[in-house]
Design an enzyme around this catalytic site. Structure first.
Site, mmCIF file in Angstrom:
data_model
loop_
_atom_site.group_PDB
_atom_site.id
_atom_site.type_symbol
_atom_site.label_atom_id
_atom_site.label_comp_id
_atom_site.label_asym_id
_atom_site.label_seq_id
_atom_site.Cartn_x
_atom_site.Cartn_y
_atom_site.Cartn_z
ATOM 1 N N ASN A 132 -1.745 15.994 -2.024
ATOM 2 C CA ASN A 132 -0.283 15.401 -2.635
ATOM 3 C C ASN A 132 1.022 15.562 -1.980
ATOM 4 O O ASN A 132 1.971 14.710 -2.042
ATOM 5 C CB ASN A 132 -0.368 15.951 -4.163
ATOM 6 C CG ASN A 132 0.826 15.554 -4.753
ATOM 7 O OD1 ASN A 132 1.282 14.268 -5.152
ATOM 8 N ND2 ASN A 132 1.963 16.380 -4.760
ATOM 9 N N TYR A 155 7.903 6.300 6.806
ATOM 10 C CA TYR A 155 7.066 6.554 5.643
ATOM 11 C C TYR A 155 5.834 5.655 5.376
ATOM 12 O O TYR A 155 4.743 6.160 5.155
ATOM 13 C CB TYR A 155 8.031 6.670 4.417
ATOM 14 C CG TYR A 155 7.331 6.797 3.116
ATOM 15 C CD1 TYR A 155 6.979 8.348 2.836
ATOM 16 C CD2 TYR A 155 7.002 6.163 2.270
ATOM 17 C CE1 TYR A 155 6.396 8.666 1.556
ATOM 18 C CE2 TYR A 155 6.259 6.349 0.924
ATOM 19 C CZ TYR A 155 6.037 7.595 0.598
ATOM 20 O OH TYR A 155 5.546 7.898 -0.511
ATOM 21 N N THR A 203 10.593 12.451 -10.391
ATOM 22 C CA THR A 203 10.007 13.197 -9.247
ATOM 23 C C THR A 203 11.256 13.584 -8.482
ATOM 24 O O THR A 203 12.310 13.047 -8.567
ATOM 25 C CB THR A 203 9.031 12.407 -8.298
ATOM 26 O OG1 THR A 203 9.886 11.385 -7.935
ATOM 27 C CG2 THR A 203 7.861 11.994 -9.347
HETATM 28 P P1 NAD Z 1 8.239 15.558 -5.322
HETATM 29 O O1 NAD Z 1 9.421 15.408 -4.235
HETATM 30 O O2 NAD Z 1 8.625 15.721 -6.721
HETATM 31 O O3 NAD Z 1 6.860 16.445 -4.815
HETATM 32 C C1 NAD Z 1 6.442 16.497 -3.662
HETATM 33 C C2 NAD Z 1 6.022 17.958 -3.508
HETATM 34 O O4 NAD Z 1 5.667 18.314 -2.191
HETATM 35 C C3 NAD Z 1 7.495 19.207 -3.664
HETATM 36 O O5 NAD Z 1 6.975 19.752 -4.809
HETATM 37 C C4 NAD Z 1 7.455 19.477 -2.478
HETATM 38 O O6 NAD Z 1 8.095 20.923 -2.525
HETATM 39 C C5 NAD Z 1 6.286 19.512 -1.724
HETATM 40 N N1 NAD Z 1 6.254 19.751 -0.371
HETATM 41 C C6 NAD Z 1 7.049 18.806 0.417
HETATM 42 N N2 NAD Z 1 6.745 19.206 1.755
HETATM 43 C C7 NAD Z 1 5.722 20.174 1.776
HETATM 44 C C8 NAD Z 1 5.237 21.124 2.828
HETATM 45 N N3 NAD Z 1 5.747 21.064 4.109
HETATM 46 N N4 NAD Z 1 4.363 21.761 2.266
HETATM 47 C C9 NAD Z 1 3.887 22.016 1.143
HETATM 48 N N5 NAD Z 1 4.474 21.241 -0.187
HETATM 49 C C10 NAD Z 1 5.395 20.418 0.430
HETATM 50 O O7 NAD Z 1 7.843 14.047 -5.147
HETATM 51 P P2 NAD Z 1 6.586 13.323 -5.805
HETATM 52 O O8 NAD Z 1 7.036 11.797 -6.045
HETATM 53 O O9 NAD Z 1 5.948 13.991 -6.812
HETATM 54 O O10 NAD Z 1 5.643 13.060 -4.419
HETATM 55 C C11 NAD Z 1 4.166 13.429 -4.421
HETATM 56 C C12 NAD Z 1 3.480 12.548 -3.692
HETATM 57 O O11 NAD Z 1 3.418 11.252 -4.244
HETATM 58 C C13 NAD Z 1 4.150 12.566 -2.171
HETATM 59 O O12 NAD Z 1 2.842 12.462 -1.164
HETATM 60 C C14 NAD Z 1 4.672 11.060 -2.131
HETATM 61 O O13 NAD Z 1 4.763 10.506 -0.955
HETATM 62 C C15 NAD Z 1 3.753 10.237 -3.352
HETATM 63 N N6 NAD Z 1 4.548 9.207 -3.754
HETATM 64 C C16 NAD Z 1 5.499 9.123 -4.600
HETATM 65 C C17 NAD Z 1 6.209 8.075 -4.964
HETATM 66 C C18 NAD Z 1 7.344 8.092 -6.108
HETATM 67 O O14 NAD Z 1 7.762 6.866 -6.452
HETATM 68 N N7 NAD Z 1 7.901 9.291 -6.457
HETATM 69 C C19 NAD Z 1 5.459 6.687 -4.752
HETATM 70 C C20 NAD Z 1 4.482 6.681 -3.962
HETATM 71 C C21 NAD Z 1 3.900 7.935 -3.488
#
Ligand code: NAD
Length: 268
Positions: free
Chosen positions: A93, A158, A194
């Site tokens: 994730n 991305y 998020t």
């Molecule tokens: P978020 O920033 O709240 O969560 C991301 C987490 O990943 C954070 O806790 C961060 O500390 C951790 N992280 C970042 N780099 C890291 C690393 N090198 N090693 C370990 N941990 C690391 O954002 P989110 O939206 O919950 O993102 C989770 C996933 O969902 C991501 O892969 C993101 O691309 C994907 N996503 C999010 C959205 C959105 O709209 N928020 C949409 C599509 C996909």
């Protein structure tokens, strides 16, 4: 609701590793899987201070792990395997955004995005597969994005990382079906509450206007008048790691309100 109903599907005795589980979608996934009985190990870049009454009550173990570093990822998997006596579930994730025209992207920024969003999933998958195989199978879920299905103009790096993650999902699903390891992707967006979404909105001059514009790009989010919640994305992960999806592999489930279908109706 009875305890049995609350526990359906039942993940008791399943060991799960979730990367990037300190916040957002990863956090919601850790909580949901633990509520269904899984023993959850979270690996995050920055887990310090994230332990709460909820994570303690649910027995979630939080470990520091940078998914870009192979030694960190191996240590995360090894600690989960030794503390939990095996591994059944991996959720890749951890991810970061990158909103920039390609001509402005530095080599370091390209590496940071691809290393976190793609190489991190490769490293965890590589180190998890031998343990999943020795359990007679398991489930891997990769957190991709609607951008991995329908690339976008504003974030080419991305979009590339998530498109490649979708391809990786399908390839590994083919390679390891023989081991009864199922590999699927979830493609969310736009997800509110998020860190990723909040940091994008914080950069906006008019936060409400940008938020409305983001919501309007997803047909169902638009009619609902809100973004998708982390918990709604976690529900798709729960399905993909439980026995109800025993015959599901190599798929991408879009939890995006139809955003990846194409240009939304104007609504006018
Ligand atoms: P978020 O920033 O709240 O969560 C991301 C987490 O990943 C954070 O806790 C961060 O500390 C951790 N992280 C970042 N780099 C890291 C690393 N090198 N090693 C370990 N941990 C690391 O954002 P989110 O939206 O919950 O993102 C989770 C996933 O969902 C991501 O892969 C993101 O691309 C994907 N996503 C999010 C959205 C959105 O709209 N928020 C949409 C599509 C996909």
């Amino acid at each position: 609701m009875t305890q049995q109903a609350a526990r359906f599907p039942d993940l008791t005795d399943r060991i799960a590793v979730i990367t990037g589980g300190a916040t957002g979608i990863g956090r919601a996934t850790a909580v949901l899987l633990a509520e269904h009985g899984a023993k959850v190990f979270v690996g995050d870049f920055d887990p310090v201070g994230t332990a709460t009454e909820e994570t303690t009550r649910l027995g979630i173990t939080e470990l520091r792990c940078d998914v870009r570093v192979e030694a960190d990822v191996k240590a995360l998997i090894d600690q989960a395997v030794s503390a939990g006596s095996g591994l059944d579930i991996l959720v890749n994730n951890a991810g970061i955004g990158m909103v920039k025209p390609i001509t402005d992207v530095s080599e370091e920024e390209w590496d940071a995005c691809l290393d976190t969003n793609l190489k991190g999933a490769f490293l965890a998958t590589k180190h998890a597969i031998p343990h999943l195989r020795s359990r007679g199978g398991g489930s891997i879920v990769n957190m991709a994005s609607n951008a991995g299905i329908l690339p976008r103009a504003h974030d080419p790096v991305y979009s590339t990382s998530k498109g490649a993650l979708v391809a990786f999902t399908k390839s590994i699903a083919l390679c390891h079906s023989i081991d009864r390891i199922r590999v699927n992707a979830v493609c969310p967006g736009p997800v509110g509450d998020t860190r990723m979404m909040n940091s994008d909105l914080d950069k906006a001059i008019d936060r409400a206007a940008i938020s409305n514009q983001i919501i309007a790009a997803s047909p169902i989010a638009r009619v609902a008048g809100r973004m998708i919640s982390p918990r709604e994305v976690a529900e798709a992960v729960l399905y993909l790691v439980c026995d109800a999806s025993a015959m599901v592999t190599g798929t991408c489930i879009a939890i995006d309100g139809g955003k990846s279908l194409g240009v939304p109706p104007s609504g006018d």
